[in-house]
Design a protein around this motif. Sequence first.
Motif: not given
Ligand SMILES: N[C@@H](CCC(=O)N[C@@H](CS)C(=O)NCC(=O)O)C(=O)O
Length: 242
Positions: A37-41, A63-68, A78-83, A92-95
């Motif tokens: 559901t992540c637009p960046y991913a 599953d970002l709500q219940n992350r491993p 950074t614990n974000k997606v995408p990577s 990382g960083e979608s762009l």
């Molecule tokens: N600037 C990052 C933003 C990525 C981002 O914010 N992803 C969100 C999900 S849509 C995320 O991983 N959030 C988890 C968190 O912040 O802990 C990109 O462009 O990849």
Amino acid sequence: MAAAVSSAKEVLPPPLTSESEPPNLFDGTTRLYISYTCPYAQRTWIARNYKGLQEKIKLVPIDLQNRPAWYKEKVYSTNKVPSLEHNNEVKGESLDLIKYIDSHFEGPKLLPDDPEKRQFAEELLSYTDTFNKEVFTASRSEGEVDDKVAPEWDKIEDALSKFDDGPFFLGQFSLVDIAYAPFIERFQLFLAEAKNYDITKGRPKLKLWIEELNKIDAYTQTKRDPQELLAHAKKLGLISRI
Ligand SMILES: N[C@@H](CCC(=O)N[C@@H](CS)C(=O)NCC(=O)O)C(=O)O
């Protein structure tokens, strides 16, 4: 430039949770860690599909709500997606990632050679964060949004009018469309639902862009059920009804 993608629907793996074992990290497999559901991913997922890399880049949904815990500890701090795990490194960083996927993998090119188009691509890519922030802020605000969002959508309509050799931002489908698509898809839905605002009204180029985008399999395969996106946005407080 036709997408190197078959129209068969990819069977999507279930998202990994706090209970899931990590994959066999750094074993040479290229992995794209996303959330469905992540637009960046979604940007990186569309680029991977459009270039026909379904076999070369394995999708690993989280599953970002219940992350491993291993995701932050071992994959991407950074614990974000995408990577993207590629050649023993995680980026990382979608762009940055959509450019990386375009330049490091085979498949149709997602940036034209024309210097004028390249420069416009850079301008539009740098503008995406501002655009998203403006529209998200308006979607979250109380009351009508017309005067707040109309200038932003007019800028998009103008940008779509710059090149006339196709319906996309640079004429042909490119990284710019990929960067905007997941957000425009959501904004169209959120603004219609919560603010009764039709982003395409009086904007024929934008209307056509959405129609043409929805003919691209690499994109439609990444779309989620609108009700799921709306429920997700409401949960995150991203929209406020009039
Ligand atoms: N600037 C990052 C933003 C990525 C981002 O914010 N992803 C969100 C999900 S849509 C995320 O991983 N959030 C988890 C968190 O912040 O802990 C990109 O462009 O990849």
